[in-house]
Design a protein around this motif. Structure first.
Motif, PDB file in Angstrom:
ATOM      1  N   VAL A   1      15.101  29.115 -95.121  1.00 48.88           N
ATOM      2  CA  VAL A   1      14.937  29.690 -93.783  1.00 48.88           C
ATOM      3  C   VAL A   1      14.657  31.190 -93.877  1.00 48.88           C
ATOM      4  O   VAL A   1      13.826  31.724 -93.139  1.00 48.88           O
TER       5      VAL A   1
ATOM      6  N   GLN B   1      11.360  33.020 -92.499  1.00 47.36           N
ATOM      7  CA  GLN B   1      11.406  34.199 -91.634  1.00 47.36           C
ATOM      8  C   GLN B   1      10.513  35.313 -92.170  1.00 47.36           C
ATOM      9  O   GLN B   1       9.693  35.865 -91.439  1.00 47.36           O
TER      10      GLN B   1
ATOM     11  N   TYR C   1       9.767  37.876 -81.585  1.00 45.85           N
ATOM     12  CA  TYR C   1      10.111  37.565 -82.968  1.00 45.85           C
ATOM     13  C   TYR C   1      10.582  38.796 -83.732  1.00 45.85           C
ATOM     14  O   TYR C   1      11.538  38.725 -84.505  1.00 45.85           O
TER      15      TYR C   1
ATOM     16  N   CYS D   1      14.134  39.222 -85.650  1.00 47.56           N
ATOM     17  CA  CYS D   1      14.278  39.624 -87.060  1.00 47.56           C
ATOM     18  C   CYS D   1      15.138  40.875 -87.172  1.00 47.56           C
ATOM     19  O   CYS D   1      15.979  40.975 -88.077  1.00 47.56           O
TER      20      CYS D   1
ATOM     21  N   GLN E   1      22.509  37.275 -90.817  1.00 47.81           N
ATOM     22  CA  GLN E   1      21.904  35.993 -90.466  1.00 47.81           C
ATOM     23  C   GLN E   1      22.980  34.928 -90.357  1.00 47.81           C
ATOM     24  O   GLN E   1      24.095  35.110 -90.851  1.00 47.81           O
TER      25      GLN E   1
ATOM     26  N   GLU F   1       6.718  31.418 -83.379  1.00 52.60           N
ATOM     27  CA  GLU F   1       7.499  31.858 -84.527  1.00 52.60           C
ATOM     28  C   GLU F   1       8.991  31.935 -84.189  1.00 52.60           C
ATOM     29  O   GLU F   1       9.840  31.541 -84.996  1.00 52.60           O
ATOM     30  N   THR F   2       9.293  32.429 -83.001  1.00 56.08           N
ATOM     31  CA  THR F   2      10.689  32.556 -82.569  1.00 56.08           C
ATOM     32  C   THR F   2      11.350  31.183 -82.497  1.00 56.08           C
ATOM     33  O   THR F   2      12.423  30.976 -83.054  1.00 56.08           O
TER      34      THR F   2
ATOM     35  N   LEU G   1      11.725  29.574 -86.056  1.00 52.97           N
ATOM     36  CA  LEU G   1      12.799  30.158 -86.851  1.00 52.97           C
ATOM     37  C   LEU G   1      14.163  29.710 -86.346  1.00 52.97           C
ATOM     38  O   LEU G   1      15.035  29.332 -87.138  1.00 52.97           O
TER      39      LEU G   1
ATOM     40  N   TRP H   1      16.947  27.486 -88.464  1.00 51.63           N
ATOM     41  CA  TRP H   1      18.359  27.860 -88.630  1.00 51.63           C
ATOM     42  C   TRP H   1      19.273  26.757 -88.110  1.00 51.63           C
ATOM     43  O   TRP H   1      20.296  26.445 -88.722  1.00 51.63           O
TER      44      TRP H   1
END
Length: 171
Positions: free
Chosen positions: A50, A54, A116, A120, A128, A150-151, A154, A158
């Motif tokens: 993960v 990212q 995103y 990050c 994380q 992407e958000t 990710l 997770w």
């Protein structure tokens, strides 16, 4: 029982439309030199996978959607979102999060709105998700921001990697 749309179908459609809108569909393969990510053997993502996802998506996002699609193939998106959809369907509508003694931190995150880079940065500042850190995300993952795909991807990765430490609420 809550009726859920097939999220992976929606995200795949958005990703394809986004690529078409940017005129990168035909040039994507020729322009990409990124190595496609693959799930580790056993088909369950590790925390390291993960983290790699990212960082890879962060770098690829600046190079264009064609590079992002090369790095994160449709098959991988489908695998992640299908598994997470099953996990979310199995969870109750009302979640009671009771961290164990070893889980020292609970971080509650408001709406991400497809930001995103902010997500990050949040992980950079607060750490994380991990075995001793619980994250609760409040929903509104994809609206407004340019990096909604992407958000969502990710957060889904997770959730799959740490299903008892990452909670995705509807906002």
């Amino acid at each position: 029982h809550t009726c859920r749309l097939p999220v992976h179908i929606i995200v795949l459609t958005l990703l394809t439309c986004r690529m078409a809108a940017m005129g990168e569909l035909s040039a994507a393969k020729a322009a990409c030199s990124e190595q496609a990510l693959q799930l580790p053997v056993g088909c369950t993502p590790s925390v390291d996978f993960v983290k790699q996802l990212q960082q890879g998506m962060l770098a690829a996002s600046w190079k264009g959607v064609g590079v992002l699609k090369q790095l994160v193939p449709v098959k991988l998106v489908t695998q992640i979102l299908s598994k997470v959809s099953a996990i979310l369907d199995a969870e109750p509508t009302l979640l009671e999060v009771q961290p164990s003694a070893s889980q020292q931190r609970v971080t509650v995150v408001g709406d991400t709105h497809g930001q995103y880079l902010d997500l990050c940065r949040l992980f950079e500042l607060y750490g994380q998700p991990s075995a001793d850190r619980v994250f609760i995300f409040n929903g509104d993952y994809v609206d407004r921001g340019a990096w909604g795909v992407e958000t969502l991807l990710l957060l889904a990765a997770w959730k799959w990697a740490l299903p008892h430490n990452v909670f995705l609420l509807r906002g």
